[in-house]
Scaffold this motif. Structure first.
Motif, PDB file in Angstrom:
ATOM      1  N   SER A  52       0.859  -1.193   0.000  1.00 36.30           N
ATOM      2  CA  SER A  52       0.000   0.000   0.000  1.00 36.30           C
ATOM      3  C   SER A  52       0.891   1.236   0.000  1.00 36.30           C
ATOM      4  CB  SER A  52      -0.905   0.030   1.246  1.00 36.30           C
ATOM      5  OG  SER A  52      -0.127   0.248   2.402  1.00 36.30           O
ATOM      6  N   GLY A  53       0.282   2.379  -0.234  1.00 33.31           N
ATOM      7  CA  GLY A  53       1.031   3.625  -0.142  1.00 33.31           C
ATOM      8  C   GLY A  53       1.533   3.855   1.277  1.00 33.31           C
ATOM      9  N   MET A  54       0.695   3.507   2.270  1.00 33.75           N
ATOM     10  CA  MET A  54       1.126   3.685   3.660  1.00 33.75           C
ATOM     11  C   MET A  54       2.320   2.783   3.977  1.00 33.75           C
ATOM     12  SD  MET A  54      -0.768   6.107   4.357  1.00 33.75           S
ATOM     13  CE  MET A  54       0.358   6.401   5.676  1.00 33.75           C
ATOM     14  N   TYR A  59      -1.219  14.326   3.574  1.00 31.63           N
ATOM     15  CA  TYR A  59      -2.283  13.319   3.479  1.00 31.63           C
ATOM     16  C   TYR A  59      -2.658  12.836   4.887  1.00 31.63           C
ATOM     17  CZ  TYR A  59      -4.436   8.811   2.310  1.00 31.63           C
ATOM     18  OH  TYR A  59      -5.279   7.746   2.218  1.00 31.63           O
ATOM     19  N   GLU A  85       4.999  17.065   0.042  1.00 28.70           N
ATOM     20  CA  GLU A  85       3.832  16.579  -0.696  1.00 28.70           C
ATOM     21  C   GLU A  85       3.262  17.746  -1.479  1.00 28.70           C
ATOM     22  OE1 GLU A  85       1.277  14.155   1.936  1.00 28.70           O
ATOM     23  OE2 GLU A  85      -0.353  14.818   0.652  1.00 28.70           O
ATOM     24  N   ASP A 135       6.160  12.780  -1.834  1.00 37.80           N
ATOM     25  CA  ASP A 135       4.992  11.972  -2.174  1.00 37.80           C
ATOM     26  C   ASP A 135       4.425  12.532  -3.483  1.00 37.80           C
ATOM     27  OD1 ASP A 135       2.436  10.854  -2.420  1.00 37.80           O
ATOM     28  OD2 ASP A 135       2.175  10.691  -0.250  1.00 37.80           O
ATOM     29  N   THR A 164       2.076  11.117  -5.410  1.00 39.23           N
ATOM     30  CA  THR A 164       0.832  10.409  -5.725  1.00 39.23           C
ATOM     31  C   THR A 164      -0.150  11.240  -6.545  1.00 39.23           C
ATOM     32  OG1 THR A 164       1.023   9.093  -3.710  1.00 39.23           O
ATOM     33  CG2 THR A 164      -1.173   9.277  -4.665  1.00 39.23           C
ATOM     34  N   PHE A 165      -0.266  12.540  -6.209  1.00 38.38           N
ATOM     35  CA  PHE A 165      -1.299  13.367  -6.840  1.00 38.38           C
ATOM     36  C   PHE A 165      -1.033  13.682  -8.310  1.00 38.38           C
ATOM     37  CE2 PHE A 165      -4.641  15.640  -4.173  1.00 38.38           C
ATOM     38  CZ  PHE A 165      -4.823  14.544  -3.369  1.00 38.38           C
ATOM     39  N   SER A 208       1.376   6.215  -3.682  1.00 39.47           N
ATOM     40  CA  SER A 208       0.275   5.289  -3.519  1.00 39.47           C
ATOM     41  C   SER A 208      -0.065   4.904  -4.953  1.00 39.47           C
ATOM     42  CB  SER A 208      -0.905   5.966  -2.831  1.00 39.47           C
ATOM     43  OG  SER A 208      -2.049   5.145  -2.964  1.00 39.47           O
ATOM     44  N   THR A 252      -2.126   2.901  -5.790  1.00 39.28           N
ATOM     45  CA  THR A 252      -3.588   2.789  -5.757  1.00 39.28           C
ATOM     46  C   THR A 252      -4.248   3.843  -6.648  1.00 39.28           C
ATOM     47  OG1 THR A 252      -3.306   2.250  -3.406  1.00 39.28           O
ATOM     48  CG2 THR A 252      -5.543   2.735  -4.137  1.00 39.28           C
ATOM     49  N   LYS A 253      -3.591   4.987  -6.782  1.00 32.90           N
ATOM     50  CA  LYS A 253      -4.205   6.142  -7.422  1.00 32.90           C
ATOM     51  C   LYS A 253      -3.889   6.155  -8.926  1.00 32.90           C
ATOM     52  CE  LYS A 253      -5.191   6.776  -3.080  1.00 32.90           C
ATOM     53  NZ  LYS A 253      -4.420   7.624  -2.192  1.00 32.90           N
ATOM     54  N   GLY A 291      -1.876  -0.381  -3.468  1.00 25.52           N
ATOM     55  CA  GLY A 291      -0.447  -0.645  -3.606  1.00 25.52           C
ATOM     56  C   GLY A 291       0.382   0.606  -3.410  1.00 25.52           C
TER      57      GLY A 291
HETATM   58  C1  LIG Z   1      -3.825   7.486  -0.896  1.00 24.11           C
HETATM   59  C2  LIG Z   1      -2.590   8.228  -0.509  1.00 24.11           C
HETATM   60  C3  LIG Z   1      -1.632   7.653   0.332  1.00 24.11           C
HETATM   61  C4  LIG Z   1      -1.829   6.302   0.972  1.00 24.11           C
HETATM   62  O1  LIG Z   1      -1.855   5.281   0.037  1.00 24.11           O
HETATM   63  P1  LIG Z   1      -2.677   3.898   0.240  1.00 24.11           P
HETATM   64  O2  LIG Z   1      -2.382   3.171  -1.025  1.00 24.11           O
HETATM   65  O3  LIG Z   1      -4.104   4.244   0.432  1.00 24.11           O
HETATM   66  O4  LIG Z   1      -2.087   3.231   1.438  1.00 24.11           O
HETATM   67  C5  LIG Z   1      -0.498   8.383   0.605  1.00 24.11           C
HETATM   68  N1  LIG Z   1      -0.306   9.629   0.102  1.00 24.11           N
HETATM   69  C6  LIG Z   1      -1.217  10.218  -0.698  1.00 24.11           C
HETATM   70  C7  LIG Z   1      -0.954  11.593  -1.218  1.00 24.11           C
HETATM   71  C8  LIG Z   1      -2.386   9.540  -1.039  1.00 24.11           C
HETATM   72  O5  LIG Z   1      -3.286  10.141  -1.819  1.00 24.11           O
END
Ligand SMILES: *Cc1c(COP(=O)(O)O)cnc(C)c1O
Length: 396
Positions: A81-83, A106, A149, A178, A180-181, A200, A202-203, A213
């Motif tokens: 996961s991202g965490m 986040y 971030e 980070d 992710t965005f 993450s 996941t996004k 993930g």
């Molecule tokens: C969703 C998110 C996370 C955590 O990721 P998971 O895959 O939900 O564990 C961390 N940082 C940001 C910016 C996120 O949007």
């Protein structure tokens, strides 16, 4: 096939085709999925490239290599996961180590850092990283790790990575961003001085809302080796099937990002002139305070935005009841559009006071813009906004 004489590919090509048609056994074009947890030794004391799935898996490694290439790093670790990716960095620190993190990071990251610090595993300090004096004061405490971030969630605040990274390194800290965005299709923090990029997956990287993930990409080979070892020790690796799905999602990253951010720009521009909306937070708008930095540091403005309703919480409830084509759900970065109410959803755990400090009020809604037709998204939002003031005002 020999790679000699092949021109160095554009990142979009890496995303679309990395590891394609490399199957030695059958010439499969799509990379095979290796589910095996363990691998046969060639003989007495003769391990092969892989021995056990916690430490390494060919499918997971292919995703790691693709992400390392896209972010311009030496190597990557894929986590469950991202965490787990963030915690891989955090749990490597010791009790004397300080983490300097953004005050509007986040929610899950804030919860993780506080939980680790509460147990004495490290210490943490949250500062407004767009405030030079606050950031400098934080650096005076000699942090081991500076976490950045940008854009932030949900207000889309933008900070300038390069000068922050330079100052942090001068103070002896490692720098993690980070990403992710935006994803590496839009922002590449290693090229701006980061030591680590966290995702993450996941996004946007997976992009289809069907995998949880994470990943960390390290700029230098030693940092990468260290993280891989640590991931094997603590057992944070992601599942092979998840890696396979994520690699499949990654194929269309650049195309998705282009359409989704173009939709986001159209939605933000439309929302900005709507009487039921008091404020729109999108770095692509000229009125956004981070617009100049984002224009310089990013290859686009992404597909996340948030906005505030003039009618307060009552309007929020009516909007959510009437909006079309947006699903009320947490998460982001998928092909389908989502709407979230941070105060009661993603940021509920923060508590009223921390939310107020971060500037997240109860009238704020966050949108993750997907691949639907632009006119449908706007029509769907209009259904919600028209209902905000049933007492008379006809929005837009
Ligand atoms: C969703 C998110 C996370 C955590 O990721 P998971 O895959 O939900 O564990 C961390 N940082 C940001 C910016 C996120 O949007």
């Amino acid at each position: 096939m020999s790679d000699r004489g092949k021109p160095s590919p554009d990142p979009a090509t890496v995303a679309a085709a990395f590891g394609v048609a490399e199957d030695m056994a059958y010439g499969a074009v799509a990379p095979p999925l290796y589910m095996s947890s363990t691998y046969e030794f060639a003989g007495y004391d003769q391990p092969r490239l892989y021995d056990y799935g916690r430490g390494g898996n060919p499918t997971r490694d292919l995703l790691a290599e693709a992400l390392a290439k896209l972010e311009g790093g030496a190597s990557a670790v894929i986590t469950s996961s991202g965490m787990a990716a963030l915690d891989l960095l955090v749990s490597r620190l010791g009790p004397d180590d300080l983490i300097l993190a953004p005050h509007d990071c986040y929610g899950g990251t804030m919860r993780l850092l506080k939980a680790r610090a509460d147990r004495g595993h490290c210490s943490v300090r949250f500062v407004d990283q767009s405030d030079d004096a606050a950031f400098a004061a934080g650096l005076e405490e000699v942090p081991a790790l500076v976490l950045i971030e940008t854009p932030s969630n949900p207000l889309m605040r933008v900070v300038d990575i390069a000068p922050l990274a330079a100052k942090a390194k001068q103070a002896g800290a490692a720098v993690a961003v980070d990403n992710t965005f935006l994803s590496p299709a839009i922002q590449r923090p290693i090229s701006l001085g980061a030591d680590y990029v966290v995702h993450s997956t996941t996004k946007y990287l997976n992009g289809h809302s069907d995998v949880i993930g994470g990943a960390i990409i390290a700029a230098d080979p030693d940092g990468a080796q260290d993280l891989r070892q640590w991931a094997n020790i603590v057992g944070s690796a992601g599942a092979p099937f998840d890696a396979w799905l994520t690699l499949r999602g990654l194929r269309t990253l650049f195309a998705r990002m282009q359409v989704q951010q173009s939709n986001a720009m159209a939605v933000a521009t439309w929302l900005e002139q709507h009487p039921a909306v008091s404020k729109v937070h999108y770095p692509g708008l000229l009125t956004h305070p981070g617009h100049a930095i984002a224009s310089r540091q990013q290859d686009g403005f992404g597909a996340m935005l948030s906005f505030e309703l003039t009618g307060g919480v009552d309007a929020v409830r009516r909007f959510i009841d009437h909006v079309k084509f947006f699903t009320l759900a947490e998460s982001l970065g998928g092909v389908e559009s989502l709407v979230a109410h941070p105060a009661t959803m993603t940021h509920a755990d923060m508590g009223d006071e921390a939310r107020a400090v971060a500037g997240i009020n109860d009238s704020l809604l966050r949108l993750s813009i997907g691949l639907e037709a632009e006119q449908d998204l706007i029509a769907g939002l209009e259904c919600g906004l028209a209902a905000c003031d049933l007492g008379g005002m006809q929005g837009g």
